[in-house]
Design a protein around this motif. Sequence first.
Motif, short mmCIF file in Angstrom:
data_model
loop_
_atom_site.label_atom_id
_atom_site.label_comp_id
_atom_site.label_asym_id
_atom_site.label_seq_id
_atom_site.Cartn_x
_atom_site.Cartn_y
_atom_site.Cartn_z
N GLY A 108 0.82 -1.21 0.00
CA GLY A 108 0.00 0.00 0.00
C GLY A 108 0.85 1.25 0.00
N HIS A 109 2.13 1.11 0.35
CA HIS A 109 3.01 2.27 0.47
C HIS A 109 3.52 2.78 -0.88
CE1 HIS A 109 5.22 -1.45 0.61
NE2 HIS A 109 6.39 -0.87 0.57
N ILE A 110 3.66 1.89 -1.86
CA ILE A 110 4.23 2.33 -3.13
C ILE A 110 3.35 3.36 -3.81
CG2 ILE A 110 5.07 1.58 -5.37
CD1 ILE A 110 6.71 0.63 -2.89
N GLU A 111 2.04 3.12 -3.79
CA GLU A 111 1.12 4.07 -4.40
C GLU A 111 1.20 5.44 -3.73
OE1 GLU A 111 -0.30 -0.09 -5.05
OE2 GLU A 111 0.42 1.07 -3.33
N LYS A 112 1.42 5.45 -2.44
CA LYS A 112 1.55 6.73 -1.72
C LYS A 112 2.85 7.43 -2.10
CE LYS A 112 -1.17 5.19 2.28
NZ LYS A 112 -1.29 3.76 1.96
N LEU A 113 3.94 6.68 -2.22
CA LEU A 113 5.22 7.28 -2.62
C LEU A 113 5.15 7.85 -4.04
CD1 LEU A 113 7.76 4.68 -1.18
CD2 LEU A 113 7.36 6.99 -0.34
N GLN A 114 4.38 7.19 -4.90
CA GLN A 114 4.27 7.66 -6.29
C GLN A 114 3.61 9.04 -6.39
OE1 GLN A 114 2.48 3.80 -7.69
NE2 GLN A 114 3.77 4.18 -9.48
N GLN A 115 2.90 9.45 -5.36
CA GLN A 115 2.30 10.77 -5.38
C GLN A 115 3.34 11.88 -5.20
OE1 GLN A 115 -1.10 11.07 -2.70
NE2 GLN A 115 -1.50 8.89 -2.93
N TYR A 116 4.56 11.52 -4.74
CA TYR A 116 5.59 12.52 -4.45
C TYR A 116 6.90 12.28 -5.20
CZ TYR A 116 2.52 13.71 -0.55
OH TYR A 116 1.42 14.08 0.21
N PHE A 117 7.13 11.05 -5.68
CA PHE A 117 8.38 10.71 -6.35
C PHE A 117 8.08 10.04 -7.69
CE2 PHE A 117 9.26 10.77 -1.83
CZ PHE A 117 10.47 11.45 -1.74
N ALA A 118 8.91 10.34 -8.69
CA ALA A 118 8.76 9.71 -10.01
C ALA A 118 9.07 8.22 -9.91
CB ALA A 118 9.70 10.37 -11.01
N ASP A 119 8.48 7.44 -10.79
CA ASP A 119 8.67 5.98 -10.74
C ASP A 119 10.14 5.60 -10.82
OD1 ASP A 119 5.95 5.79 -10.60
OD2 ASP A 119 5.68 4.76 -12.52
N ASP A 120 10.93 6.34 -11.62
CA ASP A 120 12.34 5.97 -11.76
C ASP A 120 13.19 6.42 -10.58
OD1 ASP A 120 12.38 8.69 -12.24
OD2 ASP A 120 13.52 8.57 -14.11
N LYS A 121 12.54 7.02 -9.57
CA LYS A 121 13.26 7.43 -8.36
C LYS A 121 12.80 6.60 -7.14
CE LYS A 121 15.62 10.94 -10.10
NZ LYS A 121 15.32 10.73 -11.52
N ILE A 122 12.03 5.55 -7.36
CA ILE A 122 11.52 4.74 -6.25
C ILE A 122 12.19 3.36 -6.26
CG2 ILE A 122 9.49 3.61 -5.24
CD1 ILE A 122 7.80 5.91 -6.35
N ILE A 123 12.77 3.01 -5.13
CA ILE A 123 13.38 1.69 -4.91
C ILE A 123 12.73 1.12 -3.66
CG2 ILE A 123 15.53 0.41 -4.58
CD1 ILE A 123 17.00 2.99 -5.54
N ALA A 124 12.34 -0.12 -3.72
CA ALA A 124 11.72 -0.73 -2.54
C ALA A 124 12.32 -2.11 -2.31
CB ALA A 124 10.20 -0.84 -2.72
N GLY A 125 12.14 -2.58 -1.10
CA GLY A 125 12.71 -3.88 -0.77
C GLY A 125 11.99 -4.51 0.39
N THR A 126 12.57 -5.59 0.84
CA THR A 126 12.03 -6.35 1.97
C THR A 126 13.19 -6.73 2.88
OG1 THR A 126 12.28 -8.47 0.82
CG2 THR A 126 10.19 -7.29 0.55
N ALA A 127 12.92 -6.81 4.16
CA ALA A 127 13.99 -7.07 5.12
C ALA A 127 13.62 -8.22 6.05
CB ALA A 127 14.28 -5.82 5.94
#
Length: 332
Positions: A108-127
Motif C-alpha cells: 500500500g506504500h508504493i502508491e503513496k510514494l508515487q504521489q511525491y516521487f517519479a517511478d524511476d526514483k523509487i526503490i523498494a525492498g524487503t527485510a
Amino acid sequence: MKFAMIGAGAMGLRYGILLQEAGNDVTFIDTWQPHIDKIREQGGVYVSRDHEDRHLTEIKLETPETYDDDPDMYIFFTKQMQLADFLKRCAHFFKPNQYAFTCMNGMGHIEKLQQYFADDKIIAGTALIATVLNGPGDVDFMGKRGAGKMNMANLTEKPDEMTHRLFDELDKAQMHPTLTTNFKGTLMTKVIFNSVINTLCTLFEIQMGEFGNFDKAYDLGRQLIDEAYDICERAGITLVSTRDEEMAALDHNTRIDMPLHYPSMYQDMIHDRPTEVDYINGYIAELGREHHYEAHTHIFLTNLVHLSEYHRANEKKARDDAAEKTAAALKA
C-alpha cells in the motif's frame, strides 16, 4: 551518501545507525514527541544487541518541520497507516532529483510514494531483519551483527547508478542485500512471509522460535502460503521464491536466525497501537477477491486480529474508567 531517514522507529534506527556506522551522513526525521524528547535529553539513542551491550549512539534528529537539507535519498520506515501523514508533512523539502527507498512491511506504500516521487526514483525492498524499540530512545538489534538479509528492486525494474550506490552502502552496513528486477514479486514474497509469522505470533503472543518449534508449524504455514501463492499465480505475480523455499525460509528464520524475536505486529498489539494486518493478510485477501479467489484462511486471521484489537481496546477503556472512578472517589 547522504540519507534522510523518515521514521526513527525500530527499523529506521537499525538501518540508519548501521548506515551511519558505515560512513554515511544520516539524519533521522520523526514525529513521536516522547521519542524526540528522550533522544535530545540523553544525547542520542541507546542501542543494544540481543538485550546486551547497551550503549549510547549519537544521531542527528529533526522533525518534518525543522529539517532543511538536500539528501541523495530518503529512506521510509513508518507504519503503513502513518505514511500518508508523514509524506504530507515532509513534502516541502522533496526535490525531483531525490530518490525514495523503503523496506516497509505490507503493501500500500508504493502508491503513496508515487504521489511525491517519479517511478524511476523509487526503490523498494524487503527485510528479514529483526529489531525492537523498547521505548523512547532505546532500541534493540536482534541477532548477531550481520544477521538477516534483504531484497531490493527498482519500481521500473531497471537498476541505475543510484541503485548500485545504495546497494553498496547497504552491503557495507552488513544488510546483505540482493538486487532483483522483479519488483512486485520481491515485495509480495515478504508480505506472504509476514502473513504467517507476524499474524500467528501476535495472536498467540509468542516469540518466533516458539512458533517454529511447534510440531504443526509447517501445516499452519503451508496453508497460508498455498493460499497466497495461488492468488499470486492468478494475478500474474512471479514470486522470488518457490513455495518450498518460502517454507524453508520460515523455518530457518523462526528457529535459527531470530527465535527470540517478537514480530512488529505483536509489538503494536501489546502497546495498544493499530496493527498492519489489513496491509498484510488483508491485502492478500483483497488481491484474491480481485482475481475471483476467496482466501478464507487469510480473511479469518485478519478478522481474528481485529477481534483481539477490539477486545484489548475494551479492556483498556474499562481500566481507564475504573481508574477515573477511583481518582474521583479519592477526591470526594
